[in-house]
Design a protein around this motif. Structure first.
Motif, short mmCIF file in Angstrom:
data_model
loop_
_atom_site.label_atom_id
_atom_site.label_comp_id
_atom_site.label_asym_id
_atom_site.label_seq_id
_atom_site.Cartn_x
_atom_site.Cartn_y
_atom_site.Cartn_z
N THR A 40 0.84 -1.20 0.00
CA THR A 40 0.00 0.00 0.00
C THR A 40 0.88 1.24 0.00
O THR A 40 1.95 1.25 0.58
CB THR A 40 -0.86 0.02 1.28
OG1 THR A 40 -1.50 -1.23 1.36
CG2 THR A 40 -1.90 1.10 1.25
N MET A 41 0.44 2.28 -0.68
CA MET A 41 1.23 3.52 -0.67
C MET A 41 0.39 4.71 -0.22
O MET A 41 -0.84 4.68 -0.27
CB MET A 41 1.84 3.80 -2.03
CG MET A 41 1.13 3.19 -3.18
SD MET A 41 2.13 3.35 -4.64
CE MET A 41 1.71 1.88 -5.50
N ASN A 42 1.12 5.71 0.20
CA ASN A 42 0.46 6.93 0.64
C ASN A 42 0.88 8.05 -0.31
O ASN A 42 2.00 8.53 -0.25
CB ASN A 42 0.91 7.22 2.08
CG ASN A 42 0.18 8.41 2.64
OD1 ASN A 42 -0.28 9.28 1.90
ND2 ASN A 42 0.07 8.46 3.95
N LEU A 43 -0.01 8.40 -1.24
CA LEU A 43 0.35 9.40 -2.24
C LEU A 43 -0.38 10.69 -1.93
O LEU A 43 -1.61 10.75 -2.02
CB LEU A 43 -0.02 8.91 -3.64
CG LEU A 43 0.65 7.61 -4.09
CD1 LEU A 43 0.13 7.17 -5.44
CD2 LEU A 43 2.17 7.78 -4.14
N GLY A 44 0.38 11.69 -1.52
CA GLY A 44 -0.21 12.99 -1.20
C GLY A 44 -1.29 12.87 -0.14
O GLY A 44 -2.33 13.52 -0.23
N GLY A 45 -1.08 11.97 0.83
CA GLY A 45 -2.03 11.84 1.93
C GLY A 45 -3.17 10.88 1.63
O GLY A 45 -4.01 10.62 2.48
N PHE A 81 0.75 7.67 -18.72
CA PHE A 81 0.32 7.17 -17.41
C PHE A 81 -0.32 8.29 -16.59
O PHE A 81 -1.35 8.09 -15.95
CB PHE A 81 1.50 6.60 -16.62
CG PHE A 81 2.06 5.31 -17.19
CD1 PHE A 81 1.26 4.43 -17.88
CD2 PHE A 81 3.41 4.98 -17.02
CE1 PHE A 81 1.77 3.25 -18.40
CE2 PHE A 81 3.93 3.81 -17.53
CZ PHE A 81 3.11 2.94 -18.23
N SER A 82 0.33 9.47 -16.62
CA SER A 82 -0.20 10.59 -15.81
C SER A 82 -1.62 10.91 -16.25
O SER A 82 -2.51 11.10 -15.42
CB SER A 82 0.67 11.83 -15.99
OG SER A 82 1.97 11.54 -15.59
N LYS A 83 -1.81 10.93 -17.57
CA LYS A 83 -3.14 11.27 -18.08
C LYS A 83 -4.15 10.20 -17.65
O LYS A 83 -5.25 10.50 -17.18
CB LYS A 83 -3.07 11.36 -19.61
CG LYS A 83 -4.31 11.85 -20.22
CD LYS A 83 -4.06 12.54 -21.56
CE LYS A 83 -5.39 12.96 -22.15
NZ LYS A 83 -5.73 12.23 -23.36
N ALA A 84 -3.73 8.93 -17.80
CA ALA A 84 -4.65 7.83 -17.44
C ALA A 84 -4.99 7.87 -15.95
O ALA A 84 -6.14 7.68 -15.56
CB ALA A 84 -4.01 6.50 -17.81
N ILE A 85 -3.99 8.14 -15.13
CA ILE A 85 -4.23 8.17 -13.68
C ILE A 85 -5.12 9.37 -13.33
O ILE A 85 -6.04 9.26 -12.52
CB ILE A 85 -2.89 8.22 -12.90
CG1 ILE A 85 -2.17 6.88 -13.03
CG2 ILE A 85 -3.11 8.55 -11.43
CD1 ILE A 85 -0.83 6.79 -12.36
N ASN A 143 -8.72 8.55 -14.63
CA ASN A 143 -9.41 7.37 -14.10
C ASN A 143 -9.31 7.18 -12.60
O ASN A 143 -10.07 6.42 -12.02
CB ASN A 143 -8.85 6.10 -14.75
CG ASN A 143 -9.12 6.07 -16.23
OD1 ASN A 143 -10.25 6.20 -16.64
ND2 ASN A 143 -8.07 5.95 -17.01
N LEU A 144 -8.32 7.84 -11.98
CA LEU A 144 -8.09 7.53 -10.57
C LEU A 144 -8.13 8.76 -9.69
O LEU A 144 -9.05 8.96 -8.91
CB LEU A 144 -6.72 6.82 -10.45
CG LEU A 144 -6.63 5.61 -9.55
CD1 LEU A 144 -7.72 4.61 -9.84
CD2 LEU A 144 -5.26 4.94 -9.74
N ASN A 145 -7.10 9.57 -9.81
CA ASN A 145 -7.03 10.72 -8.91
C ASN A 145 -6.02 11.73 -9.45
O ASN A 145 -4.84 11.39 -9.62
CB ASN A 145 -6.58 10.22 -7.53
CG ASN A 145 -6.76 11.29 -6.48
OD1 ASN A 145 -6.54 12.47 -6.75
ND2 ASN A 145 -7.15 10.89 -5.29
N PRO A 146 -6.46 12.95 -9.72
CA PRO A 146 -5.54 13.94 -10.30
C PRO A 146 -4.38 14.29 -9.37
O PRO A 146 -3.38 14.87 -9.80
CB PRO A 146 -6.43 15.16 -10.55
CG PRO A 146 -7.73 14.88 -9.92
CD PRO A 146 -7.81 13.44 -9.55
#
Ligand SMILES: Nc1ncnc2c1ncn2[C@@H]1O[C@H](COP(=O)(O)OP(=O)(O)OP(=O)(O)O)[C@@H](O)[C@H]1O
Length: 622
Positions: free
Chosen positions: A509-514, A572-576, A579-582
């Motif tokens: 698990t990772m913690n990305l920007g909180g 990848f940045s665009k897809a993330i 689809n996931l979280n800016p």
């Protein structure tokens, strides 16, 4: 359910197997029914099904106390229900390279005779209770040896044939093995790889060597090692060919397995006689394995699927299909066709290879009623391809653990299925999804978190040979309804529709920007970002000088495709972002030729993390 539903659940509550599935899942006398559905016979029946009070140190309870049996004998004896007769086909197989020959077969009676012969030879060479290793391909002889060791009251030490000498040595040491069965060579994909020479680097004990092809062993043996033929002759010296099974209590150890070690050192996991009953019951209930089915799952006795396949077939009355060679080519697929396989198990990397090499084209797999997948999160596009090979038959997703002897979550033929997702905890398994404070989410809300298993779990371990069981599975876990939960380490998501999706291990698990996220979630999105991508692995690393975790994406490109890290980073940045979280920012993209994997093919994200940490610390010193 059709047989017992209205009597057990009450005529007013029971409707039909599909409507009443959730009610039946909560129902508690399941095991007494299943013992009758599988071919299990006790020489001393259990005092009760579950005893939770006599030994409070066992969080999982004491199951089938007082019972005595030999689980290999249960596999080998004919039975009227489930219907397996002496002339039923027990195993079908084919050697790689003989793709146009008839499929070989062995009946239940022939199998029993062979196993008894080997058990007599085991008596002549070993003592009761000895641990005896098997390091070979999962061939007919490997299955015979496995059952013979258990029939003779010894303990199988399962070692996958892909291990290096150091790994073999560790497993032999931890289990205190007195002997090991192996082959002179492994034949795979048209090539011969040395196996005996690897084994003797690791083993001082007696090695029994089978020839990979023909009758004669193709290597010079050490003085105290013996060939398969000489070993069998020691069994033939026994007056009668009959063998009296060694009956033992239900909690006797019959097999030592090792977990694959994706999150840490492999654990040495003892399987008692309960474990086979559990694993066969899961196959019976969720995959609907029955007499007449032909079940194929390319694997090895060193992985939990090996013993699971043996017991699922022989306790349910189905036939095992074994291909003596590589499952990666057309030859394997032709065997699946010619053997009339009705259930085909896979792991995601196999399906990916079949799809991308197009090696299964032109084959008829339409006898397959059900596909299964385990080991890692499967890819929905690959699953769609697989399902299309037999009129879009369902893929039952299975996720468990070697130490559970089962799947804790599964698909079920009685519920709507979705690719890469699970529709239910397995029969009698209970779980909660925990929030960050270890508090369980309610059962009916969509959520993501670490899974906590209900501790009372038929077939799960209560000991480990090389680690502290209590510490590994219980220490630090929260209580739920007054009982400590069992740790399994997976992050799971419950979707709006109530399906379950595994999002990898809690350690990944990772913690990305909180925001907490899982590697699998990011990989799902990145895998589809461009046509050139074969697969991705996402990890996060904390920079040496502290600061927020950095997201790193490793990429393996498809054969014949080209790209560069900068272009992929943008995609990848665009897809993330869409689809996931800016807020998830990618720090580094790295194209690599392949991923480090466990011997059972699971991606080792912890190794990628260590590599990246090392690279970043070198950079920061520069
Ligand atoms: N169908 C599946 N989908 C997603 N993940 C799966 C699936 N099947 C198995 N897994 C993963 O594999 C794990 C079980 O594998 P195994 O028993 O070999 O232990 P391990 O986790 O690989 O080893 P260790 O405990 O030593 O790290 C599951 O907990 C889950 O994380």
């Amino acid at each position: 359910m059709e047989t017992h539903g209205s009597q057990l659940l009450g005529a007013s509550s029971y409707k039909d197997p599909i409507t009443s599935f959730p009610l039946f899942h909560k129902f508690s006398v399941y095991w007494s029914l299943v013992l009758k559905e599988l071919s299990i016979s006790f020489v001393q029946p259990p005092n009760c099904i579950l005893d939770t009070s006599s030994d409070p140190s066992k969080h999982g309870g004491t199951w089938l106390p007082g019972s005595v049996l030999n689980i290999a004998d249960c596999c080998l004896q004919p039975s009227s229900f489930p219907n397996k007769q002496d002339d039923s086909v027990a195993i079908v197989w084919r050697d790689e390279g003989f793709d146009d020959s008839e499929v070989n077969h062995i009946t239940l009676k022939q199998l029993r005779q062979q196993v008894m012969l080997v058990a007599n030879a085991i008596d002549a060479n070993f003592s009761k209770g000895d641990a005896i290793a098997i390091d070979m391909q999962m061939t007919v002889n490997a299955v015979i040896i496995y059952l013979a060791i258990v029939l003779a009251g010894c303990v199988v030490v399962s070692i996958a044939d892909s291990f290096a000498p150091k790994e073999i040595a560790t497993r032999l040491r931890v289990s205190n093995a007195k002997g090991i069965f192996t082959q002179d060579f492994i034949s795979r994909g048209g090539k011969k790889f040395p196996l005996y020479s690897k084994v003797i680097e690791a083993a001082a004990c007696k090695v029994i060597v089978l020839p990979v092809i023909g009758n004669d062993v193709g290597v010079q043996l050490r003085e105290h090692d013996i060939s398969w033929n000489s070993f069998l002759s020691s069994g033939k010296q026994h007056r009668s060919h009959h063998y009296s099974p060694f009956y033992q209590s239900i909690d006797s150890v019959t097999n030592i397995l090792f977990s694959s070690g994706t999150t840490g050192d492999p654990k040495a996991i003892p399987w008692t006689q309960l474990s086979p009953i559990r694993s066969a019951a899961d196959g019976w209930a969720s995959i609907d394995i029955q007499p007449g089915d032909v079940y194929c799952w390319p694997t090895n006795l060193g992985w939990v699927m090996g013993p699971t396949l043996i017991y699922s077939c022989f306790l349910s009355g189905a036939t095992i299909a074994l291909y003596h060679g590589s499952p990666l080519g057309h030859g394997f697929g032709k065997f699946v066709q010619d053997a009339g396989v009705t259930m085909l198990g896979t792991v995601p990397s196999l399906v990916k290879a079949w799809k991308s090499t197009k090696c299964m084209e032109g084959l008829d797999w339409t006898k397959i009623k059900t596909f299964c997948s385990t080991g890692e999160t499967s890819n929905v596009d690959d699953d769609l391809w697989l399902s299309s090979k037999s009129y879009y038959k369902p893929i039952i997703e299975c996720c468990g653990g070697t130490e559970l002897a089962s799947c804790y979550i599964m698909g079920s033929l009685l519920q709507p299925q979705a690719f890469g997702a699970f529709s239910t905890p397995s029969m009698t398994a209970g779980l909660v999804i925990l929030d960050e404070n270890g508090v369980a989410y309610p059962d009916d809300v969509p959520c993501v978190g670490e899974v906590g298993l209900f501790p009372v779990y038929m077939g799960a371990t209560d000991r480990l040979l090389n680690a502290d069981h209590e510490e590994v599975y219980f220490k630090g876990m929260p209580l739920y309804n007054g009982k400590i939960l069992r740790r399994h380490g997976d992050i799971i998501k419950r979707t709006v529709g109530g399906h379950l999706v595994v999002q990898g291990r809690a350690d990944d698990t990772m913690n990305l920007g909180g925001i907490k996220t899982s590697s699998v979630e990011i990989e799902r999105v990145c895998d589809r970002a461009d046509e050139c991508i074969s697969e991705t692995a996402a990890i996060s690393v904390s920079p040496a000088n502290r600061g927020p975790e950095q997201l790193v994406i490793f990429v393996v490109l498809k054969n014949g495709y080209n790209s560069d890290a900068e272009t992929l980073k943008k995609k990848f940045s665009k897809a993330i972002q869409t689809n996931l979280n800016p807020l998830f920012k990618i720090s580094i993209v790295k194209i690599v030729p392949m991923f480090p994997r466990t011997a059972s093919n699971k991606i080792l994200r912890r190794v990628l993390r260590d590599q990246m940490k090392h690279e970043l610390s070198v950079h920061s010193r520069l």
